[in-house]
Design a protein around this motif. Structure first.
Motif, PDB file in Angstrom:
ATOM      1  N   MET A 158     -38.733  24.848  45.701  1.00  0.00           N
ATOM      2  CA  MET A 158     -37.986  26.247  46.103  1.00  0.00           C
ATOM      3  C   MET A 158     -37.065  25.853  47.075  1.00  0.00           C
ATOM      4  O   MET A 158     -37.112  26.067  48.353  1.00  0.00           O
ATOM      5  CB  MET A 158     -38.974  27.394  46.757  1.00  0.00           C
ATOM      6  N   THR A 159     -35.851  25.866  46.668  1.00  0.00           N
ATOM      7  CA  THR A 159     -34.609  25.510  47.518  1.00  0.00           C
ATOM      8  C   THR A 159     -33.284  26.401  47.141  1.00  0.00           C
ATOM      9  O   THR A 159     -33.326  26.971  46.216  1.00  0.00           O
ATOM     10  CB  THR A 159     -34.119  23.763  47.074  1.00  0.00           C
ATOM     11  N   GLU A 160     -32.607  26.135  48.016  1.00  0.00           N
ATOM     12  CA  GLU A 160     -31.242  26.954  47.866  1.00  0.00           C
ATOM     13  C   GLU A 160     -30.425  26.827  46.853  1.00  0.00           C
ATOM     14  O   GLU A 160     -29.755  27.448  46.145  1.00  0.00           O
ATOM     15  CB  GLU A 160     -30.422  26.874  49.203  1.00  0.00           C
ATOM     16  N   GLU A 161     -30.449  25.290  46.545  1.00  0.00           N
ATOM     17  CA  GLU A 161     -29.814  24.667  45.375  1.00  0.00           C
ATOM     18  C   GLU A 161     -30.379  25.364  44.026  1.00  0.00           C
ATOM     19  O   GLU A 161     -29.618  25.684  43.164  1.00  0.00           O
ATOM     20  CB  GLU A 161     -29.685  22.990  45.483  1.00  0.00           C
ATOM     21  N   ALA A 162     -31.656  25.393  44.077  1.00  0.00           N
ATOM     22  CA  ALA A 162     -32.392  26.018  42.667  1.00  0.00           C
ATOM     23  C   ALA A 162     -31.879  27.318  42.496  1.00  0.00           C
ATOM     24  O   ALA A 162     -31.496  27.893  41.445  1.00  0.00           O
ATOM     25  CB  ALA A 162     -33.915  25.810  42.881  1.00  0.00           C
ATOM     26  N   LEU A 163     -31.933  28.012  43.713  1.00  0.00           N
ATOM     27  CA  LEU A 163     -31.535  29.700  43.625  1.00  0.00           C
ATOM     28  C   LEU A 163     -30.021  29.426  43.174  1.00  0.00           C
ATOM     29  O   LEU A 163     -29.890  30.397  42.579  1.00  0.00           O
ATOM     30  CB  LEU A 163     -31.657  30.199  45.087  1.00  0.00           C
ATOM     31  N   ALA A 164     -29.110  28.842  43.813  1.00  0.00           N
ATOM     32  CA  ALA A 164     -27.710  28.950  43.391  1.00  0.00           C
ATOM     33  C   ALA A 164     -27.484  28.504  41.760  1.00  0.00           C
ATOM     34  O   ALA A 164     -26.933  29.289  40.960  1.00  0.00           O
ATOM     35  CB  ALA A 164     -26.841  27.900  44.057  1.00  0.00           C
ATOM     36  N   LYS A 165     -28.216  27.604  41.417  1.00  0.00           N
ATOM     37  CA  LYS A 165     -28.238  27.395  39.978  1.00  0.00           C
ATOM     38  C   LYS A 165     -29.010  28.280  38.975  1.00  0.00           C
ATOM     39  O   LYS A 165     -28.310  28.583  38.057  1.00  0.00           O
ATOM     40  CB  LYS A 165     -28.835  25.762  39.669  1.00  0.00           C
ATOM     41  N   THR A 166     -29.943  28.782  39.406  1.00  0.00           N
ATOM     42  CA  THR A 166     -30.490  29.964  38.633  1.00  0.00           C
ATOM     43  C   THR A 166     -29.643  30.978  38.567  1.00  0.00           C
ATOM     44  O   THR A 166     -29.512  31.636  37.505  1.00  0.00           O
ATOM     45  CB  THR A 166     -32.102  30.327  39.335  1.00  0.00           C
ATOM     46  N   ARG A 167     -28.991  31.389  39.620  1.00  0.00           N
ATOM     47  CA  ARG A 167     -28.153  32.958  39.753  1.00  0.00           C
ATOM     48  C   ARG A 167     -27.174  32.519  38.761  1.00  0.00           C
ATOM     49  O   ARG A 167     -26.558  33.158  37.981  1.00  0.00           O
ATOM     50  CB  ARG A 167     -27.746  32.788  41.063  1.00  0.00           C
ATOM     51  N   ALA A 168     -26.424  31.238  38.683  1.00  0.00           N
ATOM     52  CA  ALA A 168     -25.331  30.907  38.091  1.00  0.00           C
ATOM     53  C   ALA A 168     -25.563  30.896  36.507  1.00  0.00           C
ATOM     54  O   ALA A 168     -25.023  31.331  35.674  1.00  0.00           O
ATOM     55  CB  ALA A 168     -24.773  29.446  38.419  1.00  0.00           C
ATOM     56  N   THR A 169     -26.983  30.269  36.208  1.00  0.00           N
ATOM     57  CA  THR A 169     -27.265  30.300  34.843  1.00  0.00           C
ATOM     58  C   THR A 169     -27.420  31.632  34.237  1.00  0.00           C
ATOM     59  O   THR A 169     -27.267  32.025  33.029  1.00  0.00           O
ATOM     60  CB  THR A 169     -28.850  29.468  34.719  1.00  0.00           C
ATOM     61  N   TYR A 170     -27.942  32.524  34.962  1.00  0.00           N
ATOM     62  CA  TYR A 170     -28.285  34.138  34.576  1.00  0.00           C
ATOM     63  C   TYR A 170     -27.136  34.982  34.926  1.00  0.00           C
ATOM     64  O   TYR A 170     -27.076  36.329  34.754  1.00  0.00           O
ATOM     65  CB  TYR A 170     -29.594  34.622  35.139  1.00  0.00           C
ATOM     66  N   GLU A 171     -26.117  34.459  35.489  1.00  0.00           N
ATOM     67  CA  GLU A 171     -24.828  35.134  36.102  1.00  0.00           C
ATOM     68  C   GLU A 171     -25.350  36.437  36.846  1.00  0.00           C
ATOM     69  O   GLU A 171     -25.002  37.701  36.593  1.00  0.00           O
ATOM     70  CB  GLU A 171     -23.934  35.774  34.767  1.00  0.00           C
ATOM     71  N   ILE A 172     -26.062  36.048  37.943  1.00  0.00           N
ATOM     72  CA  ILE A 172     -26.323  36.984  39.025  1.00  0.00           C
ATOM     73  C   ILE A 172     -25.742  36.392  40.314  1.00  0.00           C
ATOM     74  O   ILE A 172     -25.967  35.217  40.425  1.00  0.00           O
ATOM     75  CB  ILE A 172     -28.023  36.875  39.150  1.00  0.00           C
ATOM     76  N   ASP A 173     -25.225  37.443  40.720  1.00  0.00           N
ATOM     77  CA  ASP A 173     -23.993  37.009  41.659  1.00  0.00           C
ATOM     78  C   ASP A 173     -24.630  37.522  43.551  1.00  0.00           C
ATOM     79  O   ASP A 173     -24.019  37.198  44.298  1.00  0.00           O
ATOM     80  CB  ASP A 173     -22.640  37.416  41.760  1.00  0.00           C
ATOM     81  N   SER A 174     -25.828  38.071  43.527  1.00  0.00           N
ATOM     82  CA  SER A 174     -26.219  38.614  44.650  1.00  0.00           C
ATOM     83  C   SER A 174     -27.653  38.674  44.794  1.00  0.00           C
ATOM     84  O   SER A 174     -28.371  38.332  43.777  1.00  0.00           O
ATOM     85  CB  SER A 174     -25.621  39.969  45.137  1.00  0.00           C
ATOM     86  N   SER A 175     -28.470  39.016  45.891  1.00  0.00           N
ATOM     87  CA  SER A 175     -29.870  39.343  45.918  1.00  0.00           C
ATOM     88  C   SER A 175     -30.348  40.061  44.769  1.00  0.00           C
ATOM     89  O   SER A 175     -29.777  41.015  44.603  1.00  0.00           O
ATOM     90  CB  SER A 175     -30.323  39.437  47.447  1.00  0.00           C
ATOM     91  N   VAL A 176     -31.248  39.791  44.335  1.00  0.00           N
ATOM     92  CA  VAL A 176     -32.312  40.662  43.376  1.00  0.00           C
ATOM     93  C   VAL A 176     -33.291  41.441  44.163  1.00  0.00           C
ATOM     94  O   VAL A 176     -33.983  42.284  43.651  1.00  0.00           O
ATOM     95  CB  VAL A 176     -32.798  40.180  42.121  1.00  0.00           C
ATOM     96  N   MET A 177     -33.453  41.026  45.362  1.00  0.00           N
ATOM     97  CA  MET A 177     -34.605  41.867  45.964  1.00  0.00           C
ATOM     98  C   MET A 177     -34.327  42.988  46.774  1.00  0.00           C
ATOM     99  O   MET A 177     -33.360  43.202  47.350  1.00  0.00           O
ATOM    100  CB  MET A 177     -35.274  40.753  47.301  1.00  0.00           C
ATOM    101  N   ALA A 178     -35.247  44.062  46.641  1.00  0.00           N
ATOM    102  CA  ALA A 178     -35.330  45.166  47.551  1.00  0.00           C
ATOM    103  C   ALA A 178     -35.705  44.716  49.106  1.00  0.00           C
ATOM    104  O   ALA A 178     -36.425  44.032  49.221  1.00  0.00           O
ATOM    105  CB  ALA A 178     -35.942  46.387  47.019  1.00  0.00           C
ATOM    106  N   PRO A 179     -35.211  45.573  49.937  1.00  0.00           N
ATOM    107  CA  PRO A 179     -35.803  45.397  51.485  1.00  0.00           C
ATOM    108  C   PRO A 179     -37.336  45.449  51.198  1.00  0.00           C
ATOM    109  O   PRO A 179     -37.803  46.491  50.722  1.00  0.00           O
ATOM    110  CB  PRO A 179     -35.167  46.293  52.318  1.00  0.00           C
ATOM    111  N   GLU A 180     -38.039  44.643  52.071  1.00  0.00           N
ATOM    112  CA  GLU A 180     -39.599  44.598  52.233  1.00  0.00           C
ATOM    113  C   GLU A 180     -40.108  45.665  52.706  1.00  0.00           C
ATOM    114  O   GLU A 180     -39.653  46.137  53.919  1.00  0.00           O
ATOM    115  CB  GLU A 180     -40.172  43.493  52.880  1.00  0.00           C
TER     116      GLU A 180
END
Length: 177
Positions: free
Chosen positions: A136-158
């Motif tokens: 679970m890395t920042e690089e994996a998050l960046a690549k996953t976001r790029a692959t799915y064209e997601i440009d910001s956080s998907v999480m609601a505040p906890e």
């Protein structure tokens, strides 16, 4: 529900206004009983069963049929993948262990998750099943976001604070519970 749906399980849900839950997944602390430790320990017969307070098991990803996209990457699934990464990064979870079909290795490799087999695959109900860990890395998050064209956080505040389990050995867990 199964025996791993306990008060220690964490559920990440994709919720769409007016439609409710459209996708989700489950994380289980590896210091607790989980699918690989209790049902498929033979999948970790080479590298051993990963157990640590910063390793969780990932199970049960789903996307409702109406949100699945044939012939292309499913944005709803991408949002669930991103939520897993975002949750793990914000809670210092360094790896996920996974029991999955072997084809997931290529899928997760393409997303930068660095899947590593824990042992030899097995055949079960006509499927080839493997045990893996994923970083679970920042690089994996960046690549996953790029692959799915997601440009910001998907999480609601906890709304509910996350509390890490105290580190104990599996033997200690069984002896005291």
């Amino acid at each position: 529900m199964d025996q791993f749906d306990t008060d220690k399980a964490i559920y990440l849900l994709g919720i769409e206004a007016g439609k409710g839950v459209v996708g989700g997944s489950r994380l289980v602390p590896t210091l607790e009983p989980h699918l690989m430790s209790e049902v498929f320990p033979e999948l970790a017969n080479v590298r051993g069963l990963p157990r640590a307070d910063d390793i969780f098991e990932w199970t049960r990803i789903f996307v409702i049929p109406a949100k699945r996209e044939s012939g292309r990457f499913c944005k709803a699934a991408g949002m669930i993948y991103c939520s897993l990464l975002e949750f793990c990064l914000s809670h210092e979870v360094s790896q996920l262990s996974v029991v999955c079909e072997a084809y997931w290795i290529q899928r997760l490799m393409a997303l930068g998750w660095n899947p590593v087999p824990l042992g030899a695959p097995i055949e079960k109900n006509g499927m080839t099943i493997v045990g893996i860990t994923c970083d679970m890395t920042e690089e994996a998050l960046a690549k996953t976001r790029a692959t799915y064209e997601i440009d910001s956080s998907v999480m609601a505040p906890e709304k509910i604070p996350f509390t890490r389990l105290p580190e104990v050995s599996y033997d200690t867990y069984h002896a005291s519970h």
